[in-house]
Design a protein around this motif. Structure first.
Motif, PDB file in Angstrom:
ATOM      1  N   TYR A 118      16.172  40.813  18.154  1.00 53.69           N
ATOM      2  CA  TYR A 118      15.173  41.514  17.343  1.00 53.69           C
ATOM      3  C   TYR A 118      14.537  42.734  18.005  1.00 53.69           C
ATOM      4  N   GLY A 119      14.936  43.043  19.234  1.00 51.95           N
ATOM      5  CA  GLY A 119      14.387  44.213  19.892  1.00 51.95           C
ATOM      6  C   GLY A 119      12.969  43.978  20.374  1.00 51.95           C
ATOM      7  N   GLU A 120      12.406  44.999  20.986  1.00 52.77           N
ATOM      8  CA  GLU A 120      11.068  44.877  21.558  1.00 52.77           C
ATOM      9  C   GLU A 120       9.966  44.884  20.505  1.00 52.77           C
ATOM     10  N   GLY A 121      10.345  45.047  19.250  1.00 56.20           N
ATOM     11  CA  GLY A 121       9.355  44.920  18.183  1.00 56.20           C
ATOM     12  C   GLY A 121       8.948  43.479  17.936  1.00 56.20           C
ATOM     13  N   LEU A 122       9.614  42.541  18.586  1.00 56.01           N
ATOM     14  CA  LEU A 122       9.293  41.122  18.465  1.00 56.01           C
ATOM     15  C   LEU A 122       7.823  40.882  18.775  1.00 56.01           C
ATOM     16  N   ARG A 123       7.158  40.071  17.932  1.00 58.18           N
ATOM     17  CA  ARG A 123       5.766  39.707  18.167  1.00 58.18           C
ATOM     18  C   ARG A 123       5.686  38.218  18.495  1.00 58.18           C
ATOM     19  N   VAL A 124       5.183  37.898  19.677  1.00 56.14           N
ATOM     20  CA  VAL A 124       4.930  36.515  20.083  1.00 56.14           C
ATOM     21  C   VAL A 124       3.431  36.379  20.275  1.00 56.14           C
ATOM     22  N   CYS A 125       2.811  35.451  19.582  1.00 58.24           N
ATOM     23  CA  CYS A 125       1.351  35.386  19.612  1.00 58.24           C
ATOM     24  C   CYS A 125       0.856  33.958  19.462  1.00 58.24           C
ATOM     25  N   VAL A 126      -0.434  33.779  19.636  1.00 57.22           N
ATOM     26  CA  VAL A 126      -1.104  32.510  19.378  1.00 57.22           C
ATOM     27  C   VAL A 126      -1.761  32.591  18.011  1.00 57.22           C
ATOM     28  N   LEU A 127      -2.294  31.480  17.555  1.00 62.14           N
ATOM     29  CA  LEU A 127      -2.874  31.424  16.213  1.00 62.14           C
ATOM     30  C   LEU A 127      -3.998  32.439  16.045  1.00 62.14           C
ATOM     31  N   GLU A 128      -4.805  32.602  17.097  1.00 63.17           N
ATOM     32  CA  GLU A 128      -5.959  33.497  16.991  1.00 63.17           C
ATOM     33  C   GLU A 128      -5.562  34.949  16.760  1.00 63.17           C
ATOM     34  N   VAL A 130      -2.879  35.970  14.861  1.00 65.89           N
ATOM     35  CA  VAL A 130      -2.056  36.164  13.667  1.00 65.89           C
ATOM     36  C   VAL A 130      -2.672  37.197  12.732  1.00 65.89           C
ATOM     37  N   ALA A 131      -3.981  37.116  12.540  1.00 61.85           N
ATOM     38  CA  ALA A 131      -4.642  38.041  11.607  1.00 61.85           C
ATOM     39  C   ALA A 131      -4.577  39.479  12.083  1.00 61.85           C
ATOM     40  N   GLN A 132      -4.326  39.689  13.397  1.00 59.60           N
ATOM     41  CA  GLN A 132      -4.297  41.041  13.941  1.00 59.60           C
ATOM     42  C   GLN A 132      -2.949  41.744  13.715  1.00 59.60           C
ATOM     43  N   ILE A 133      -1.936  40.985  13.291  1.00 56.49           N
ATOM     44  CA  ILE A 133      -0.643  41.604  12.994  1.00 56.49           C
ATOM     45  C   ILE A 133      -0.728  42.194  11.589  1.00 56.49           C
ATOM     46  N   ALA A 134      -0.549  43.501  11.484  1.00 59.64           N
ATOM     47  CA  ALA A 134      -0.735  44.191  10.208  1.00 59.64           C
ATOM     48  C   ALA A 134       0.247  43.676   9.159  1.00 59.64           C
ATOM     49  N   PRO A 135      -0.181  43.569   7.907  1.00 60.29           N
ATOM     50  CA  PRO A 135       0.704  43.056   6.852  1.00 60.29           C
ATOM     51  C   PRO A 135       2.075  43.720   6.792  1.00 60.29           C
ATOM     52  N   PRO A 136       2.182  45.071   6.976  1.00 60.84           N
ATOM     53  CA  PRO A 136       3.534  45.666   6.898  1.00 60.84           C
ATOM     54  C   PRO A 136       4.502  45.174   7.972  1.00 60.84           C
ATOM     55  N   GLU A 137       3.966  44.645   9.088  1.00 58.17           N
ATOM     56  CA  GLU A 137       4.855  44.186  10.157  1.00 58.17           C
ATOM     57  C   GLU A 137       5.573  42.899   9.801  1.00 58.17           C
ATOM     58  N   GLY A 139       7.971  40.722   8.043  1.00 62.92           N
ATOM     59  CA  GLY A 139       9.194  41.057   7.334  1.00 62.92           C
ATOM     60  C   GLY A 139       9.892  42.254   7.922  1.00 62.92           C
ATOM     61  N   ARG A 140       9.173  43.020   8.759  1.00 58.21           N
ATOM     62  CA  ARG A 140       9.805  44.132   9.462  1.00 58.21           C
ATOM     63  C   ARG A 140      10.151  43.724  10.894  1.00 58.21           C
ATOM     64  N   ASN A 141       9.231  43.046  11.559  1.00 58.47           N
ATOM     65  CA  ASN A 141       9.469  42.542  12.912  1.00 58.47           C
ATOM     66  C   ASN A 141       9.443  41.017  12.911  1.00 58.47           C
ATOM     67  N   ALA A 142      10.251  40.426  13.768  1.00 53.75           N
ATOM     68  CA  ALA A 142      10.225  38.969  13.913  1.00 53.75           C
ATOM     69  C   ALA A 142       8.896  38.546  14.534  1.00 53.75           C
ATOM     70  N   VAL A 143       8.329  37.452  14.023  1.00 51.62           N
ATOM     71  CA  VAL A 143       7.038  36.943  14.507  1.00 51.62           C
ATOM     72  C   VAL A 143       7.221  35.488  14.934  1.00 51.62           C
ATOM     73  N   VAL A 144       6.844  35.181  16.175  1.00 48.51           N
ATOM     74  CA  VAL A 144       6.885  33.812  16.689  1.00 48.51           C
ATOM     75  C   VAL A 144       5.458  33.414  17.054  1.00 48.51           C
ATOM     76  N   VAL A 145       4.952  32.375  16.406  1.00 50.27           N
ATOM     77  CA  VAL A 145       3.595  31.891  16.647  1.00 50.27           C
ATOM     78  C   VAL A 145       3.686  30.602  17.452  1.00 50.27           C
ATOM     79  N   VAL A 146       3.121  30.591  18.649  1.00 49.96           N
ATOM     80  CA  VAL A 146       3.157  29.417  19.523  1.00 49.96           C
ATOM     81  C   VAL A 146       1.831  28.678  19.400  1.00 49.96           C
ATOM     82  N   ALA A 147       1.895  27.401  19.061  1.00 52.28           N
ATOM     83  CA  ALA A 147       0.674  26.622  18.829  1.00 52.28           C
ATOM     84  C   ALA A 147       0.918  25.168  19.182  1.00 52.28           C
ATOM     85  N   SER A 148      -0.151  24.446  19.404  1.00 55.75           N
ATOM     86  CA  SER A 148      -0.050  23.003  19.597  1.00 55.75           C
ATOM     87  C   SER A 148      -0.104  22.335  18.237  1.00 55.75           C
ATOM     88  N   ILE A 149       0.593  21.219  18.101  1.00 56.87           N
ATOM     89  CA  ILE A 149       0.612  20.505  16.834  1.00 56.87           C
ATOM     90  C   ILE A 149      -0.784  20.038  16.454  1.00 56.87           C
TER      91      ILE A 149
END
Length: 898
Positions: A118-128, A130-137, A139-149
């Motif tokens: 997915y290139g360096e546009g990949l977004r890896v983040c925590v739950l807190e 998520v809201a900071q990733i702009a809506p246009p991103e 579907g454009r960049n892959a997003v991986v959210v790491v969280a505890s169950i």
């Protein structure tokens, strides 16, 4: 940044997952699972329509790297999206931080697997975040959210921020059409309730009753994320099921060493033998029992570590990586004779160890905090704990486990053992002593300690009983080192003490005591039945006759099975370090005086020229497409849909007029296929010219609309890859027949055996897959390894194996695996041919034996036979090849070995 190459078993797991995802799209998850595994589908809380499967990976097998590779695979093969959303769920905050750091660190192998896709546009983040990733991103960049169950697991959704209405998500939900939002209405607790409105004192929720919440969980659910569930056995509760349902996943991939059988669809199961063959873990575990008590165990562990460090220094001098062997002490609890602080004082005051080499890591003392154990200037060589080390802590330098507690009652010993099993740098060491793990325990005898250790390995660490049988060796049977051992020199074992199992609930009847190997002994002051040697069916029947109740009888059967596995493992030639005769590989020369080169399919491929611009080459036989409107739901904006290139540039495509052009589709195909091995060797201009011709043929000759072809681009890419593979295979087959088999009009290579680079079957390197293991009653006495793979209990191939095992000319044999480099294969035009059986004969010759059951007349079967006969013919009488069919099998085997 290049991702690390997957181990053979890891690639097999990924390939199995890919095959399941493709089949599930056509047949549904339940049917695909049943066909692929032969086992029933556990519908559980998610039914038959949501794919929820598990990769069972034992301790030390690399679950996280598999998960990283699985995300782009499932996005491509199941979800058919270019920029997926994945929720990566872990069981604790410590593991969450560890996983997050790895996935966010540039150059880390886990992140590299995702960035490669997915290139360096990949977004890896925590739950807190998520809201900071702009809506246009999205579907454009892959997003991986790491969280505890735990972040999602709660009865009252209103008590978790992830489910709460948040105005920060207004930009995300505003403008979403009703079709997209309708997905949320069927989810648990996804809508604003009248009670929510009543409790709201800000007035923000006024008018929202019955509408989807603007919440983090709903935003993720809107994208139907791929769920990666680490340590999935901890999520088999009603609360966890509800939490996962709230996320509206499109696919759930579970990873664990110890799945709950009745609640898990295990798609692929990795064995300890496979881990050992890939140098992921140290085997065997050399077990030293110390009936004298803890002082002897502690002293033995210290001495073992000192000798291992001497071996490590020799290994490093020979060019290996730096290793400083470490002992993990499991001290007794506070209030007992030897708690952590007292053990530390004993090591320093009595055994005169430097104080800076000893650290204590317990709930109170955090001696390991801020210490980098792998650093050269780190002095630590002894770590003392009681229950468990900090989650996520790992140090492959741990070599020796010394438990002062009873293995049968000690808690968390499996966690410490897991640290000791990991191989430094996942690479075999030059000094044989460094390829093993060591355990010093306070036990009266080896059998008692071995059984206790086996129970831990099986019940808590994900290993199979047959694996464990060959994983444990006594210190007396495998000396830690000889005098002045050369690198890789095999250790010569002495006679092992016989395995003995005591059956506590069995009475010593005269009939039972008359059975072979059965005695009555005093164990811990109590007279008990003790059995040594293989337990026959008759003896097992006598044992079972004295036990009432199905559950207790099953426990006895499990004891018998584990005992027999330990006995068989002890008797196997590989366990006794008996060598297997080397088998010559094949080489080729381009002339009588030319050098000898290894004969591989790749050598033939280099001589093949493939023209991909012929009319036949640009056609895709059998490829058909239909419009799949659901593929493009993510990223929809009215009548337009986003088609994203690998460079993440967003290009809108109109459904009706198709503003996208053929060049854009060709560019996407090029980005998707430029790493495909089938297209290897082509320049980008050659590749794009071919892809453009394929697209043009589909548009103009087949009449497929461009918009439909774009929707089916993932299937189109797979069809192109498969078609080019077929073309290469046909061309390679023609070249192989001419150059290797000499069936053409000249130009054949000179084929010779390469005795300088033979194949060697090594003890501990037989990666038998769990699903295909032999588990029958018949005891094969000459199989080289303690585990026998890919053989059913009964049938023609089983009878062939029996004849080989009983043949007087066979010294020992191997059920050959089609796994390089552990199995022995001969080159063919398609890759390699792995004969069913490999035998070493009593006169020193080696034999390849292929069993077919019936005569086979397919061209590729004929090619395999021709290669086998060429291998034997070129060996100068040192090797034989047998092509066996069932009719007259015994006579055919005699003739082949004559």
């Amino acid at each position: 940044m290049t991702p690390i190459s997957l181990k053979t078993y890891q690639q097999a797991a990924i390939d199995t997952l890919a095959a399941f995802a493709r089949a599930a799209r056509v047949k549904g998850p339940a049917s695909a699972f049943r066909e692929q595994t032969g086992r029933p589908w556990q519908a559980g809380a998610f039914g038959d329509d949501l794919p929820c499967v598990c990769l069972r990976i034992p301790t030390g097998g690399g679950k996280t790297v598999l998960a990283a590779h699985a995300v782009p695979l499932l996005a491509r093969e199941w979800a058919a999206v270019d920029a997926p959303v994945a929720a990566w769920l872990v069981p604790s905050d410590a593991i969450r931080q560890q996983t997050l750091k790895a996935l966010q660190t540039p150059g880390h192998p886990y992140r590299a697997a995702l960035v490669d896709a997915y290139g360096e546009g990949l977004r890896v983040c925590v739950l807190e975040d998520v809201a900071q990733i702009a809506p246009p991103e999205w579907g454009r960049n892959a997003v991986v959210v790491v969280a505890s169950i735990q972040s999602f697991r709660i009865e009252d959704a209103g008590q978790r921020n992830v489910y709460s209405f948040s105005e920060s998500f207004e930009p995300h939900f505003r403008g979403k059409d009703e079709r997209a939002l309708s997905r949320l209405r069927a989810l648990p607790d996804a809508l604003v309730t009248p009670e929510d409105v009543a409790r709201d004192t800000t007035g923000v929720l006024a008018g929202f009753a019955g509408q989807p919440r603007w919440s983090l969980a709903n935003w993720l659910a809107l994208h139907q994320p791929l769920l990666i569930v680490d340590e999935a056995h901890t999520t088999k509760t009603d609360k966890s099921f509800t939490a996962l349902q709230r996320l509206n996943p499109s696919f759930i991939l579970e990873l664990t060493a110890t799945p709950i059988a009745t609640k898990t669809n295990v798609l692929y199961h990795v064995s300890a033998q496979e881990l050992a063959a890939e140098d992921m873990i140290k085997l065997p575990i050399v077990l030293a029992e110390h009936p004298e008590g803890w002082p002897a165990a502690v002293f033995g562990a210290v001495q073992t570590r000192r000798k291992l460090e001497a071996e490590a220094l020799k290994d490093e001098a020979a060019g290996a990586g730096y290793v400083r062997p470490i002992v993990l002490f499991q001290a007794q609890n506070t209030g007992d004779e030897m708690p952590p602080e007292k053990l530390r004082d004993y090591l320093i005051d009595e055994l005169k160890l430097p104080a800076n080499q000893v650290v204590v890591a317990t709930g109170k003392e955090r001696g390991l905090d801020d210490i980098h154990l792998a650093a050269r200037d780190c002095p630590v060589r002894y770590v003392i704990t009681v229950q468990a080390l900090r989650e996520g802590w790992d140090c492959p330098f741990a070599y020796v486990l010394c438990s002062l507690q009873k293995l049968s009652s000690a808690t968390a010993v499996e966690q410490l053992l897991g640290r000791v099993l990991r191989m430094p740098y996942a690479a075999r060491r030059g000094r044989e002593a460094l390829n093993r793990a060591y355990a010093h325990v306070c036990a009266a005898e080896f059998s008692q300690a071995a059984h206790a250790l086996a129970d831990r390995l099986i019940e808590h660490m994900g290993f199979e009983a047959l694996d464990v049988a060959s994983m444990i060796a006594s210190q007396s049977s495998l000396p830690l080192w000889g005098n002045d051992l050369e690198p890789n020199q095999a250790l010569t074992p002495v006679q092992q003490a016989p395995i003995a199992t005591n059956f506590e609930s069995i009475a010593a009847t005269p009939e039972l005591l008359a059975a072979p190997g059965v005695q009555q002994r005093a164990v811990a002051g109590v007279a008990q039945v003790v059995v040594t040697g293989h337990i026959s069916q008759d003896t097992e029947a006598l044992l079972l006759a004295q036990v009432r109740g199905a559950k207790k009888q099953e426990q006895v059967r499990e004891q018998v099975a584990q005992h027999n596995a330990l006995v068989a493992a002890q008797a196997a030639p590989a366990s006794r370090s008996v060598p297997f005769a080397p088998l010559p590989t094949l080489g080729y020369r381009l002339g009588a005086q030319a050098p000898l080169w290894p004969l591989e399919r790749e050598a033939v491929l280099d001589a093949v020229e493939l023209d991909l611009l012929t009319p036949q080459a640009v056609q895709l036989p059998g490829f058909q497409v239909a419009q799949e409107s659901d593929i493009f739901e993510i990223g929809m904006d009215g009548a337009r849909v986003a088609l994203r290139s690998a460079g993440s540039a967003q290009m809108a495509m109109d459904w009706e007029s198709s503003s996208i052009d053929a060049d854009t589709l060709v560019g996407w195909l090029d980005q998707s296929l430029f790493k495909a091995p089938e297209l290897a060797g082509l320049t980008q201009s050659q590749r794009r010219a071919f892809l453009a011709a394929v697209v043009k043929h589909q548009l103009h000759s087949c009449g497929v609309p461009l918009v439909v072809l774009a929707q089916a681009r993932f299937r189109l890419a797979r069809a192109i890859e498969a078609h080019v593979g077929d073309l290469r295979e046909a061309a390679t087959r023609r070249a192989f027949q001419q150059q290797v088999l000499g069936l053409g009009d000249g130009g054949a290579w000179l084929i010779e055996p390469d005795w300088a680079h033979p194949h060697v079957f090594e003890p501990g390197r037989y990666p038998a897959p769990v699903a295909s293991r032999y588990g029958g009653r018949y005891q094969f006495g000459k199989h080289y390894f303690p585990v026998l793979a890919d053989l059913k209990d009964g049938g023609q191939e089983f009878q062939c194996a029996q004849l080989i095992d009983r043949h007087p000319k066979v010294r020992h044999w191997v059920r050959n695996l089609d796994t390089a480099p552990c199995g022995f294969g001969l080159p063919t035009s398609r890759g390699r041919f792995y004969a069913d059986f490999v035998a070493e004969l009593a006169d020193g010759r080696v034999a390849l034996l292929e069993f077919k059951g019936l005569l086979q007349h397919e061209p590729y079967e004929l090619e395999k036979r021709q290669v086998g006969e060429l291998w034997a013919r070129s060996s100068g009488g040192k090797a034989v090849f047998g092509w066996l069919t069932f009719e007259g099998l015994a006579q055919q085997l005699d003739n082949a070995l004559a």
